[in-house]
Design a protein around this motif. Structure first.
Motif, PDB file in Angstrom:
ATOM      1  N   PRO A  25       0.835  -1.198   0.000  1.00 46.79           N
ATOM      2  CA  PRO A  25       0.000   0.000   0.000  1.00 46.79           C
ATOM      3  C   PRO A  25       0.874   1.254   0.000  1.00 46.79           C
ATOM      4  O   PRO A  25       2.050   1.208   0.384  1.00 46.79           O
ATOM      5  N   SER A  26       0.273   2.365  -0.426  1.00 44.43           N
ATOM      6  CA  SER A  26       1.062   3.584  -0.487  1.00 44.43           C
ATOM      7  C   SER A  26       1.456   4.028   0.917  1.00 44.43           C
ATOM      8  O   SER A  26       0.840   3.629   1.911  1.00 44.43           O
ATOM      9  N   LYS A  27       2.492   4.869   0.967  1.00 40.58           N
ATOM     10  CA  LYS A  27       3.013   5.296   2.274  1.00 40.58           C
ATOM     11  C   LYS A  27       1.949   6.011   3.096  1.00 40.58           C
ATOM     12  O   LYS A  27       1.810   5.790   4.306  1.00 40.58           O
ATOM     13  N   ALA A  31      -3.109   3.932   8.444  1.00 41.68           N
ATOM     14  CA  ALA A  31      -3.573   2.687   9.056  1.00 41.68           C
ATOM     15  C   ALA A  31      -2.848   2.441  10.377  1.00 41.68           C
ATOM     16  O   ALA A  31      -3.438   2.002  11.366  1.00 41.68           O
ATOM     17  N   ARG A  32      -1.516   2.759  10.409  1.00 39.13           N
ATOM     18  CA  ARG A  32      -0.741   2.495  11.624  1.00 39.13           C
ATOM     19  C   ARG A  32      -1.223   3.391  12.751  1.00 39.13           C
ATOM     20  O   ARG A  32      -1.367   2.971  13.898  1.00 39.13           O
ATOM     21  N   ALA A  53       1.493  -1.601  16.761  1.00 37.62           N
ATOM     22  CA  ALA A  53       0.918  -2.489  15.750  1.00 37.62           C
ATOM     23  C   ALA A  53       1.957  -2.833  14.692  1.00 37.62           C
ATOM     24  O   ALA A  53       2.862  -2.031  14.441  1.00 37.62           O
ATOM     25  N   PRO A  54       1.843  -4.007  14.096  1.00 36.51           N
ATOM     26  CA  PRO A  54       2.845  -4.377  13.076  1.00 36.51           C
ATOM     27  C   PRO A  54       2.692  -3.511  11.822  1.00 36.51           C
ATOM     28  O   PRO A  54       1.586  -3.134  11.445  1.00 36.51           O
ATOM     29  N   THR A  55       3.806  -3.143  11.227  1.00 42.18           N
ATOM     30  CA  THR A  55       3.777  -2.350   9.994  1.00 42.18           C
ATOM     31  C   THR A  55       3.384  -3.252   8.833  1.00 42.18           C
ATOM     32  O   THR A  55       3.553  -4.481   8.905  1.00 42.18           O
ATOM     33  N   PRO A  56       2.849  -2.671   7.780  1.00 41.36           N
ATOM     34  CA  PRO A  56       2.467  -3.496   6.630  1.00 41.36           C
ATOM     35  C   PRO A  56       3.645  -4.264   6.060  1.00 41.36           C
ATOM     36  O   PRO A  56       3.495  -5.382   5.585  1.00 41.36           O
TER      37      PRO A  56
END
Lengths: 194, 319
Positions: free
Chosen positions: A161-163, A169-170, A177-180
């Motif tokens: 996904p884009s930055k 989302a983060r 939370a885990p990063t993509p």
């Protein structure tokens, strides 16, 4: 029959020549009847450069990188009073943005270097003029071309996904939370099978 | 019908054919050549697929300035295009279109007459070449003279073979005597006649006298306007004449289903088919070099034509 044999059969080349021309005659010709029939261009072909004025920060990167110096930019600074801020902010305002298409060689470097997506390729190409001076497009004319810019290609569904999306989302998920990037790849490498 | 009216009708018919058929062949060349090269050719003149292109070209040529070079031999220079054009008009008089005297001028020595008149073409080439006072013209003209004199021989020899087979020199007589198995018997002569005919009208691949990449435009270099158009017209009439002679001598002219009524149609269809082959060869083959040109004539075509004469004589005596 081998190629050697072909060459030594007398008259073979003559027959082949006749066959080629006859075959070409029965096929559709490659002519494009342009003024009568619009050409079928690839969707993102490079016809002319469009300017999205709101995105331009007058950083001058395009004008400096242009190999034949055909971009002319003038600007002035304006004070913007931000309520609640200690000082007034300064902002660049574009006065002039001209591209001389009689000099432009359509390399696209200006579009590549623009950090804020103010310049775009559009597939329009019918802007020939009877006077070479009219090929200098000012910022209004360059802005008009924006209507013809095709929408950007859809995002690759399998890609990352884009930055911006990832950051949003983060933040929504909260800290820790885990990063993509971590979820996209498996954390443990699979054991190589013997 | 009184004699003068009969004569008038015949002459008008031949002149009309002389003006129309070459234009049709020319337009066919535009279109066929274009499509063989994956192009479209003329598309605008006249509206429908550029059918009026040659008419427009004619109008353009008429408008152009008529230049005679200062050092040119004026009367000869001005006369040459007509000398190039006129023999073909006369030849058309003798070509039979259908059975039962559908020919402008029936002659007992038709074949002889036709070949003799075709030979006048050499004179036109030499006249224009010499009178232009231009080295390119002269070179082209001398090449043309060497080529035309050389190829006259196989042309006449192969035509003689047909005359011997038919036992007559009259062109309608030859067509009347024709039978389908001649296609096999006279095949070498037909090939020799067609190839040397191509060389006679200086069509590619035998366009060494014109050779635009080395001689500008050969003996036509100095010509402009209408006179140049006459030379071009002569080239297309030449195609028609050679195609018509090949048809009449070797392809059986009016023979086909219902020759009594549709004979003229078969003749015309065969003429256009042979013209198509002429155009096809032009598109397919590069120009012959001067030595290749002479070698083909003297070492291939003349011996084949002579052998065909012997074959014709043997078969004729045996039957």
């Amino acid at each position: 029959m081998s190629e050697q044999g072909d060459r030594h059969t007398p008259g073979r080349g003559l027959i082949n020549g006749l066959a080629v021309t006859l075959k070409t005659m029965t096929r559709r010709s490659g002519t494009q009847q342009y003024p009568d029939v619009e050409p079928e261009l690839p969707p993102r072909s490079r016809g002319v450069i469009a300017l999205l004025e709101e995105n331009c920060t007058v950083c001058m990167l395009c004008a400096r990188e242009c190999p034949d110096w055909c971009i002319y930019i003038d600007s002035h600074k304006e004070e913007v009073v931000v309520p609640g801020a200690a000082r007034a902010r300064q902002r660049n305002v574009l006065d002039k943005f001209d591209i001389d298409f009689s000099l432009c060689m359509y390399c696209g470097i200006c579009i590549e270097v623009c950090p804020f997506d103010a310049l775009h390729w559009t597939p329009e190409f019918e802007y020939a003029e009877t006077d070479v001076l009219n090929l200098l497009h000012d910022k209004n004319r360059l802005g008009d071309w924006m209507r013809t810019v095709p929408p950007p290609p859809a995002h690759d569904v399998l890609g990352e996904p884009s930055k911006e999306e990832a950051t949003a989302a983060r933040k929504a998920a909260g800290p820790g939370a885990p990063t993509p990037a971590q979820t996209a790849r498996p954390a443990v490498r699979p054991e190589p099978k013997p | 019908m009184p004699l003068w009216l009969d004569l008038l009708v015949r002459v008008v018919a031949v002149v009309a054919a002389f003006l129309v058929v070459p234009l049709v062949v020319g337009q066919m060349e535009h279109k066929v050549m274009a499509h063989m090269q994956s192009r479209l050719g003329p598309m605008y003149a006249g509206g429908f697929h550029g059918w009026a292109q040659l008419v427009a070209d004619g109008v353009k040529f008429v408008q152009k300035e008529d230049i005679t070079p200062r050092d040119a031999d004026r009367p000869v220079f001005r006369l040459a295009p007509l000398v190039a054009l006129f023999p073909y008009l006369v030849v058309l008089l003798a070509i039979p279109l259908g059975p039962g005297g559908l020919v402008a001028q029936p002659m007992d020595v038709g074949l002889f007459f036709v070949l003799a008149v075709l030979g006048v073409g050499v004179v036109a080439v030499l006249m224009s070449a010499w009178a232009s006072a231009n080295k390119y013209s002269l070179l082209g003209g001398l090449r043309g003279a060497a080529q035309l004199l050389g190829y006259e021989l196989p042309l006449v020899l192969s035509a003689a073979s047909v005359a011997m087979a038919a036992g007559t020199l009259s062109l309608p007589g030859i067509v009347a005597a024709w039978s389908p198995w001649w296609l096999l018997w006279q095949a070498p002569a037909a090939l020799v006649f067609f190839v040397s005919g191509l060389a006679e009208i200086r069509r590619p691949p035998f366009d060494m006298p014109i050779a635009d990449s080395e001689l500008v435009f050969g003996y036509m270099t100095e010509y402009t306007g209408l006179r140049f158009a006459f030379f071009l017209l002569a080239e297309y009439v030449g195609i028609v004449v050679i195609a018509a002679l090949t048809t009449v001598l070797f392809l059986g002219g009016w023979h086909g289903p219902d020759p009594a009524h549709l004979g003229w149609l078969w003749t015309l269809a065969k003429v256009f088919a042979v013209s198509f082959v002429v155009i096809w060869l032009r598109v397919s083959y590069p120009r012959l070099r001067e030595d290749q040109l002479q070698r083909l004539c003297w070492l291939v075509l003349v011996p084949v034509a002579l052998a065909q004469l012997v074959l014709t004589a043997v078969v004729k005596l045996a039957l």
